[in-house]
Design a protein around this motif. Structure first.
Motif, PDB file in Angstrom:
ATOM      1  N   GLY A 263       0.815  -1.209   0.000  1.00  0.00           N
ATOM      2  CA  GLY A 263       0.000   0.000   0.000  1.00  0.00           C
ATOM      3  C   GLY A 263       0.845   1.254   0.000  1.00  0.00           C
ATOM      4  O   GLY A 263       1.895   1.302  -0.646  1.00  0.00           O
ATOM      5  N   VAL A 264       0.380   2.257   0.767  1.00  0.00           N
ATOM      6  CA  VAL A 264       1.096   3.537   0.823  1.00  0.00           C
ATOM      7  C   VAL A 264       1.606   3.736   2.249  1.00  0.00           C
ATOM      8  O   VAL A 264       0.824   3.751   3.203  1.00  0.00           O
ATOM      9  CB  VAL A 264       0.167   4.708   0.433  1.00  0.00           C
ATOM     10  CG1 VAL A 264       0.946   6.018   0.428  1.00  0.00           C
ATOM     11  CG2 VAL A 264      -0.477   4.451  -0.926  1.00  0.00           C
ATOM     12  N   ALA A 265       2.926   3.895   2.382  1.00  0.00           N
ATOM     13  CA  ALA A 265       3.519   4.055   3.714  1.00  0.00           C
ATOM     14  C   ALA A 265       3.732   5.525   4.009  1.00  0.00           C
ATOM     15  O   ALA A 265       4.209   6.278   3.160  1.00  0.00           O
ATOM     16  CB  ALA A 265       4.853   3.309   3.775  1.00  0.00           C
ATOM     17  N   VAL A 266       3.353   5.909   5.240  1.00  0.00           N
ATOM     18  CA  VAL A 266       3.627   7.263   5.703  1.00  0.00           C
ATOM     19  C   VAL A 266       4.656   7.170   6.821  1.00  0.00           C
ATOM     20  O   VAL A 266       4.484   6.404   7.773  1.00  0.00           O
ATOM     21  CB  VAL A 266       2.339   7.952   6.203  1.00  0.00           C
ATOM     22  CG1 VAL A 266       2.657   9.364   6.680  1.00  0.00           C
ATOM     23  CG2 VAL A 266       1.290   7.975   5.098  1.00  0.00           C
ATOM     24  N   VAL A 267       5.717   7.949   6.675  1.00  0.00           N
ATOM     25  CA  VAL A 267       6.826   7.886   7.630  1.00  0.00           C
ATOM     26  C   VAL A 267       6.856   9.188   8.413  1.00  0.00           C
ATOM     27  O   VAL A 267       6.801  10.279   7.824  1.00  0.00           O
ATOM     28  CB  VAL A 267       8.164   7.688   6.881  1.00  0.00           C
ATOM     29  CG1 VAL A 267       9.311   7.525   7.866  1.00  0.00           C
ATOM     30  CG2 VAL A 267       8.072   6.484   5.944  1.00  0.00           C
ATOM     31  N   GLY A 268       6.931   9.054   9.749  1.00  0.00           N
ATOM     32  CA  GLY A 268       6.903  10.248  10.584  1.00  0.00           C
ATOM     33  C   GLY A 268       7.960  10.238  11.669  1.00  0.00           C
ATOM     34  O   GLY A 268       8.600   9.214  11.923  1.00  0.00           O
ATOM     35  N   LEU A 269       8.088  11.412  12.310  1.00  0.00           N
ATOM     36  CA  LEU A 269       9.012  11.534  13.441  1.00  0.00           C
ATOM     37  C   LEU A 269       8.572  10.653  14.597  1.00  0.00           C
ATOM     38  O   LEU A 269       9.385  10.198  15.389  1.00  0.00           O
ATOM     39  CB  LEU A 269       9.011  12.989  13.939  1.00  0.00           C
ATOM     40  CG  LEU A 269       9.946  13.966  13.263  1.00  0.00           C
ATOM     41  CD1 LEU A 269       9.746  15.356  13.862  1.00  0.00           C
ATOM     42  CD2 LEU A 269      11.396  13.514  13.458  1.00  0.00           C
ATOM     43  N   ASP A 270       7.259  10.498  14.728  1.00  0.00           N
ATOM     44  CA  ASP A 270       6.723   9.571  15.726  1.00  0.00           C
ATOM     45  C   ASP A 270       5.501   8.880  15.122  1.00  0.00           C
ATOM     46  O   ASP A 270       5.062   9.223  14.009  1.00  0.00           O
ATOM     47  CB  ASP A 270       6.415  10.269  17.063  1.00  0.00           C
ATOM     48  CG  ASP A 270       5.452  11.439  16.910  1.00  0.00           C
ATOM     49  OD1 ASP A 270       4.652  11.440  15.954  1.00  0.00           O
ATOM     50  OD2 ASP A 270       5.504  12.365  17.743  1.00  0.00           O
TER      51      ASP A 270
END
Lengths: 690, 153
Positions: A263-270
């Motif tokens: 799918g679509v991955a969202v990468v964040g600081l947390d």
């Protein structure tokens, strides 16, 4: 895992020695008898003794046991350490446990499932401890100039009675490390000599758990790690058409958005930033080919597979019944997750998995790196129940780390976890049985159709515990797009639960007490003893308050047997559980306290799935997504619970799954005793009683 | 993003985060206090329980902006050495199986004992009906709560 032929390689490398030993049937490739794999951590008495892949004795006396199976709560880190420490005569307080990384060449099968850890590894673990003990005794005898046979061991000390001398294992480790590893098969203790095996022992991780130090997959501290979640297709078989990530990238803390296989991955600081970023994605999904699929259509398809049963013997009283079981999610407390750090020339993964080699394969595939550049470390598992055999969360984490060039902690939300599981399949059961005029069972036909794809094993031996002529089980499947996999006790969760419900119906048809009917027709004396013990402890036959009913069920598999007697009543539209008595016989229990805990857990799983939990499908999607919709028993709903561990003294049996199957069945039979109505559908609802 | 000064386990921490960030993720991802677990994100399971001024709070539903000067205690801060009566009772009764939910159960016990040093079965039921243990350790939890209460009083 490749097994090399029996041959002597020269020069002997550690790997070839291990393979040769594996090839001659050692099962677990310990290298017990090879002067290989020895770690000398220093000079002389400062060295550690590490005669095999399992045990190491440090100069400070610490005994380090490497456990190669995963601990998801079944207590294998404790019981494995006990098996090694028993033969080593170690001081239990000095025993520490290390978790092995994925390396089947070194450790043998690490797949943790099928209640197989103790049954398949007990002998090799004991041998590993016994070899280390022999070396320590040899070192002491050499030091004192005495015959090794005049030395004894106890709690981490070698003693020489006639001279009164003694040396601790830590003091002896260095000398022991210089001795050749014995080539003869080590002598294992007789059961009468056990000091640790059979002693109720608290688990080794308790202190870490209650102080918050225990490290599960999502707790692994990795420098510079970023956090990721993935948006997956909402339907089974759906796929990504297109997406717009403009708004997601505006969310404070979002670092990147990447398309990966799932799918679509969202990468964040947390994790919060990643979750909010995912909410802000605008995605156009292709809903796929299954939008017409629902629990109702799957049920219809399963029923269609049922054929007519063979005619019962003439003159016999015929009983027919159907039973339905739903899909179940594993719903471990720790949702799926993995940490991956992919570099140009290496890939390191930390993952709570029941299947380290499967996780490694997934990491190799997703990283594109050769196997020797990939390391998979196994953490503690926040539950497993069969749900952690799959490795799609490993692929997710590795793909994302590779894309963003940073270590990534991939977190499935509870919703992701519940909607993307490999479910226990739904099943439909059709029974026909018969009893003759004397009340003896004379026919048994059980057809089960699983919603897990076409195929199955067709007609075969009924696999029932009872001596019934003409007994048959037909196993079939029907087309279903829902992903399925092993769930604690696997097919026993349906086939054996259903069997124990239907044997009760035959007892009723024969006009007999369900306990006596079982006792009369059970083939195996061992199960009979367990059943009798449960009945006796529960006071079977003693009067109950009005409206209460008592039910019984038993089970035998994985080298162990179990039974419950349960007492229940109906209050309004709900069932009330009053008392549960369970008896478990695993032959010889390594850790009776752990066995008891597994029986308690299996019982609660049985009650939870008998009364509450169910996964349904609508318009090609999984309906339930979080607790509440898919619920488990709570503390306030618990009956009085008494579990007895019976020691029949037989071989070490399996345990993780043995506590489950008789639990839903005993409850269903108690419901019949209380209401006069048979359960036809799980989870049991008062309104649906037949 | 906004600046917050919060008290966790007796120490002040400066955290720069959006106001709606749940304390669960602040504790775990920003402060490295991973003893507080994620289980559901909707306050339905209790794995993320913390003490907020001594009372049980679901950290997944507590935005950092609402913490203010209230004191947070996580499982790591309950005691460093596992000597709280609840922690001791948990170990002695061998409560944990997988152990994942147990920090939340121990925190809930500490909060219960703060409020009611000798809890009745009904009070225990009330607290723990909102906690899930997927391994089914419930009857050991009840025993451990009672033992902890005995040692507290």
């Amino acid at each position: 895992m490749s097994l090399a032929p029996s041959r002597t390689a020269s020069p002997v490398t550690r790997r070839t020695v291990l393979k040769v030993i594996g090839g001659v049937g050692a099962g677990l490739m310990l290298g017990c008898f090879a002067d290989a794999g020895r770690i000398t951590a220093g000079e002389g008495s400062k060295a550690a003794l590490a005669p095999n892949a399992i045990v190491r004795i440090d100069p400070n006396g610490d005994v380090i046991v490497t456990v190669m199976r995963s601990d998801m709560g079944q207590g294998v880190r404790t019981s494995f350490a006990m098996l090694v420490a028993e033969e080593l005569d170690a001081d239990w307080n000095k025993v520490k446990v290390l978790q092995a990384p994925a390396d089947e060449e070194k450790y043998g099968s690490q797949q943790t499932g099928g209640s197989s850890s103790i049954t398949s590894h007990n002998r090799d673990l004991r041998r590993a401890g016994a070899v280390a003990r022999a070396l320590l005794v040899g070192a002491a005898a050499k030091t004192w100039g005495v015959d090794p046979s005049s030395c004894t061991t106890d709690a981490g000390v070698v003693k020489h009675a006639s001279s009164g001398k003694s040396l601790s294992y830590g003091e002896l480790a260095g000398t022991a490390a210089t001795l050749p590893i014995p080539t003869e098969e080590p002598k294992l203790k007789d059961k009468s000599e056990f000091k640790l095996i059979g002693k109720p022992t608290n688990r080794v991780d308790n202190h870490d758990v209650v102080t918050g130090k225990a490290i599960y997959g999502m707790d692994v501290p990795v420098e510079g790690v970023v956090h990721a979640v993935v948006a997956r297709p909402p339907t089974i078989g759906g796929s990504l058409k297109s997406f717009d990530d403009k708004a997601a990238r505006q969310v404070p803390g979002v670092i990147d958005v990447v398309k990966i296989g799932s799918g679509v991955a969202v990468v964040g600081l947390d994790t919060w930033a990643a979750l909010k970023g995912r909410d802000a994605l605008v995605i156009d999904w292709d809903r796929g080919p299954n939008i017409g699929v629902s629990s109702a259509t799957l049920h219809e398809a399963m029923v269609k597979e049922v054929r007519s049963h063979d005619a019962a013997p003439a003159g016999a009283k015929v009983v027919a019944a159907t039973l339905e079981f739903p899909f179940l999610a594993h719903a471990s407390m720790e949702p799926m997750n993995a940490v991956a750090d992919v570099r140009p020339d290496s890939c390191t993964v930390w993952v709570p998995t029941q299947n380290p080699s499967g996780a490694k394969e997934a990491a190799v595939d997703a990283s594109g790196l050769p196997e020797d550049k990939v390391t998979v470390n196994v953490t503690l598992l926040g539950g497993g129940f069969g749900g952690r055999h799959k490795a799609d969360f490993v692929s997710d984490a590795v793909e994302i780390s590779k894309a963003v060039k940073k270590p990534v902690k991939l977190q499935w939300s509870r919703e992701d976890d519940m909607r993307n599981d490999d479910y226990r399949p739904a099943s439909h059961h059709s029974f026909q049985g018969a009893v003759d005029s004397s009340g003896n069972p004379v026919a048994w036909s059980h057809q089960v159709v699983f919603a897990r794809g076409r195929g199955g094993r067709g007609y075969r031996d009924a696999g029932i515990m009872y001596a019934i002529p003409n007994a048959k089980l037909a196993e079939m499947g029907t087309d279903s797009p829902v992903r399925t996999g092993p769930w604690r006790s696997v097919d026993h969760t349906q086939v054996d639960v259903a069997n124990e419900c239907f044997i009760d119906e035959l007892a009723s048809a024969a006009g007999q007490d369900p306990l006596e009917f079982r006792q009369k027709h059970l083939r195996d004396e061992r199960v009979k003893k367990v059943l009798n013990a449960a009945a006796q402890k529960a006071g079977w036959g003693t009067p109950l308050p009005a409206g209460h009913g008592r039910g019984v069920a038993c089970f035998s598999a994985y080298g162990s047997c179990s039974a419950y007697v349960m007492e229940a009543s109906v209050e309004g539209d709900k069932f009330k559980l009053h008392r549960v008595v369970g008896v478990i016989d695993v032959g010889t229990a390594v850790n009776p306290r752990g066995v008891q805990a597994q029986m308690e857990g299996g019982c609660v799983d049985g009650l939870s799935t008998a009364l509450k939990a169910e996964i349904t499908v609508d318009k090609g999607a999984i309906v339930q997504s979080n607790w509440g919709e898919y619920d488990w028993l709570r503390l306030n709903e618990m009956p009085e619970l008494e579990i007895y561990v019976m020691d029949s003294g037989g071989p070490f049996g399996g345990m993780g799954e043995v506590g489950y199957p008789p639990s839903p069945a005993a409850l269903a039979n108690a419901v019949f005793a209380a209401t006069g109505k048979r359960v036809r559908m799980f989870p049991i609802k008062v309104s649906e009683l037949a | 993003m906004a600046q917050y000064n919060i008290s966790v386990n007796g120490e002040q921490h400066q955290v720069d985060a959006p106001p709606d960030t749940p304390m669960l993720w602040v504790l775990r991802d920003r402060l490295g206090l991973t003893g507080t677990k994620y289980g559901c994100g909707i306050a339905a399971c209790g794995a993320c329980a913390i003490l907020l001024d001594g009372a049980e709070e679901r950290s997944c539903q507590l935005p950092i902006s609402e913490v203010g000067s209230k004191k947070i205690v996580t499982i790591e801060g309950l005691t460093r050495d596992g000597s709280h009566p609840a922690q001791r009772a948990w170990m002695e009764n061998d409560v944990p199986q997988c152990g994942y939910c147990q920090p939340g159960q121990v925190i809930a016990t500490a909060a219960l004992l703060n409020k009611s040093p000798k809890p009745t079965d009904a009070e225990i039921d009330q607290v723990f009906e909102t906690h899930i243990c997927r391994c089914g350790t419930y009857h050991r939890i009840r025993e451990a709560v009672k033992q902890a209460a005995k040692e507290t009083s």
